[in-house]
Scaffold this active site. Sequence first.
Site, short mmCIF file in Angstrom:
data_model
loop_
_atom_site.label_atom_id
_atom_site.label_comp_id
_atom_site.label_asym_id
_atom_site.label_seq_id
_atom_site.Cartn_x
_atom_site.Cartn_y
_atom_site.Cartn_z
CB ILE A 155 -10.94 28.99 -6.59
CG1 ILE A 155 -9.88 27.95 -6.96
CG2 ILE A 155 -11.07 29.10 -5.06
CD1 ILE A 155 -8.46 28.33 -6.58
NE ARG A 175 -9.58 39.70 -17.34
CZ ARG A 175 -8.51 39.00 -17.67
NH1 ARG A 175 -7.47 39.61 -18.21
NH2 ARG A 175 -8.46 37.70 -17.48
NE ARG A 232 -0.09 33.64 -6.41
CZ ARG A 232 -0.53 32.46 -5.99
NH1 ARG A 232 -1.32 32.37 -4.94
NH2 ARG A 232 -0.15 31.34 -6.59
CD GLU A 261 2.48 34.63 0.18
OE1 GLU A 261 2.89 33.51 -0.18
OE2 GLU A 261 1.31 34.99 0.05
CG HIS A 279 0.22 31.03 0.29
ND1 HIS A 279 0.80 31.82 -0.66
CD2 HIS A 279 -0.66 30.25 -0.40
CE1 HIS A 279 0.32 31.55 -1.86
NE2 HIS A 279 -0.58 30.60 -1.73
P1 NDP Z 1 -9.29 30.90 -12.79
O1 NDP Z 1 -8.38 31.24 -13.92
O2 NDP Z 1 -10.24 29.76 -12.94
O3 NDP Z 1 -10.17 32.19 -12.41
C1 NDP Z 1 -9.65 33.47 -12.38
C2 NDP Z 1 -10.80 34.46 -12.25
O4 NDP Z 1 -10.25 35.77 -12.13
C3 NDP Z 1 -11.73 34.48 -13.46
O5 NDP Z 1 -13.05 34.66 -13.03
C4 NDP Z 1 -11.24 35.68 -14.25
O6 NDP Z 1 -12.31 36.21 -15.02
C5 NDP Z 1 -10.83 36.61 -13.12
N1 NDP Z 1 -9.84 37.59 -13.52
C6 NDP Z 1 -8.60 37.37 -14.04
N2 NDP Z 1 -7.99 38.54 -14.31
C7 NDP Z 1 -8.86 39.51 -13.94
C8 NDP Z 1 -8.80 40.93 -13.98
N3 NDP Z 1 -7.73 41.58 -14.46
N4 NDP Z 1 -9.86 41.62 -13.52
C9 NDP Z 1 -10.95 40.98 -13.05
N5 NDP Z 1 -11.06 39.64 -12.99
C10 NDP Z 1 -10.02 38.91 -13.44
O7 NDP Z 1 -8.34 30.71 -11.54
P2 NDP Z 1 -8.60 29.88 -10.20
O8 NDP Z 1 -9.96 30.19 -9.69
O9 NDP Z 1 -8.22 28.46 -10.41
O10 NDP Z 1 -7.48 30.52 -9.24
C11 NDP Z 1 -7.45 31.92 -9.01
C12 NDP Z 1 -6.19 32.32 -8.27
O11 NDP Z 1 -6.29 31.98 -6.91
C13 NDP Z 1 -4.90 31.61 -8.71
O12 NDP Z 1 -4.36 32.19 -9.89
C14 NDP Z 1 -4.00 31.81 -7.51
O13 NDP Z 1 -3.27 33.00 -7.64
C15 NDP Z 1 -4.98 31.93 -6.35
N6 NDP Z 1 -4.90 30.76 -5.46
C16 NDP Z 1 -4.49 30.92 -4.17
C17 NDP Z 1 -4.38 29.84 -3.33
C18 NDP Z 1 -3.95 29.99 -1.91
O14 NDP Z 1 -3.33 29.06 -1.38
N7 NDP Z 1 -4.27 31.08 -1.24
C19 NDP Z 1 -4.66 28.48 -3.79
C20 NDP Z 1 -5.14 28.43 -5.15
C21 NDP Z 1 -5.24 29.53 -5.94
P3 NDP Z 1 -12.05 37.04 -16.38
O15 NDP Z 1 -10.97 36.30 -17.13
O16 NDP Z 1 -13.37 37.06 -17.06
O17 NDP Z 1 -11.61 38.40 -15.95
#
Ligand code: NDP
Length: 319
Positions: A155, A175, A232, A261, A279
């Site tokens: 996303i 990361r 989140r 929430e 949300h």
């Molecule tokens: P992805 O798994 O594709 O992407 C997650 C991103 O976050 C990656 O770039 C990852 O990079 C990074 N990340 C994860 N952990 C860490 C950390 N500790 N520090 C820094 N960066 C971090 O997930 P999506 O893009 O598909 O979705 C992301 C989130 O969005 C979902 O998990 C959900 O919680 C939220 N969401 C909310 C919605 C809403 O209705 N508001 C709808 C859909 C999603 P790296 O691993 O290199 O750190």
Amino acid sequence: MTGKTAVLVYDTIHGRVLTRLEEKFELILVRRGVPPSISPEDAERVKGAAIFGAFGADWIDLLPNLEIIAHFGVGYDGVDCAAAARRGIIVTNTPDVLNDEVADSAVALLLNTIHQIPRVERWLRSGDWAEKGSCPLSPMSMKGRTVGLYGLGRIGIEIARRLEPFKVKIAYHTRSKREGVDYAHYPTLLALAEAVDTLICIVPGTPETHKAINAEVLKALGPNGVFINVGRGTSVDEDALIEALNAKTLAAAGLDVFYDEPKVPQGLLDAENAVLWPHIASATVPTRDAMGDLVVDNIIRWFAEGKTLTPVPETPAPV
Ligand code: NDP
């Protein structure tokens, strides 16, 4: 009893999930958000679960024959994957089918926040335009901003691409540096916040991201700073955010997600410089239908072929 495989379903799940599942399975509808409640006979029969939000060990432990938990939503932080993995239960989620919708919503929330759209619409609807004249100006603009993405996954990258035509600078913190993008990568969230004036949170809710957006990070965005959260609510220290909004050490926030929430702290409800959404970043019929289809297709495939389409990494499954 029907002889069909029994699937536990939260009763308020998106309608398409219910409609499609009941063609092939016996549905055992349960209420979400209350302590688990199911008869021992039903619990014994349940082999699959189609759920959204929280599904903890309290539920998992009640279902001795559960094989698959299909979560409606890409973020599955509410599912106790460790408890599932211990029992060899597969968890699936709904990645990719909502990327465009959530990215569109993120940009809309950013523009709503910067242009103070809810306030200016209230100005018109209340009759203030006719009575008092032009609406007071927003002190903020997209012009000249540097936008930092906390998360550049499925996303996050779609949000970044949508922001390019706005002529803003784009940077990110993850990361691991993402291959194939030219945006500046910062090794820490604080370093990113110091380099930008606009922060968009789109990381998963994990122990590592829990309250990562704290007072220090918010202060680093500066008094012209804007914080947007479509990831989140658990990633934010909401007390620190309320304080920063009240003290105007942060200009504004646009929030689609909250720590607990559907409870929203009074301090946020009272903050004139916050735009608050319930949300809804993925909440359109076409996208929710696509998410529902993926939930159902994971369950169908599991019981037909012993494979799933979109398993989460914590509970390895044959695909
Ligand atoms: P992805 O798994 O594709 O992407 C997650 C991103 O976050 C990656 O770039 C990852 O990079 C990074 N990340 C994860 N952990 C860490 C950390 N500790 N520090 C820094 N960066 C971090 O997930 P999506 O893009 O598909 O979705 C992301 C989130 O969005 C979902 O998990 C959900 O919680 C939220 N969401 C909310 C919605 C809403 O209705 N508001 C709808 C859909 C999603 P790296 O691993 O290199 O750190």
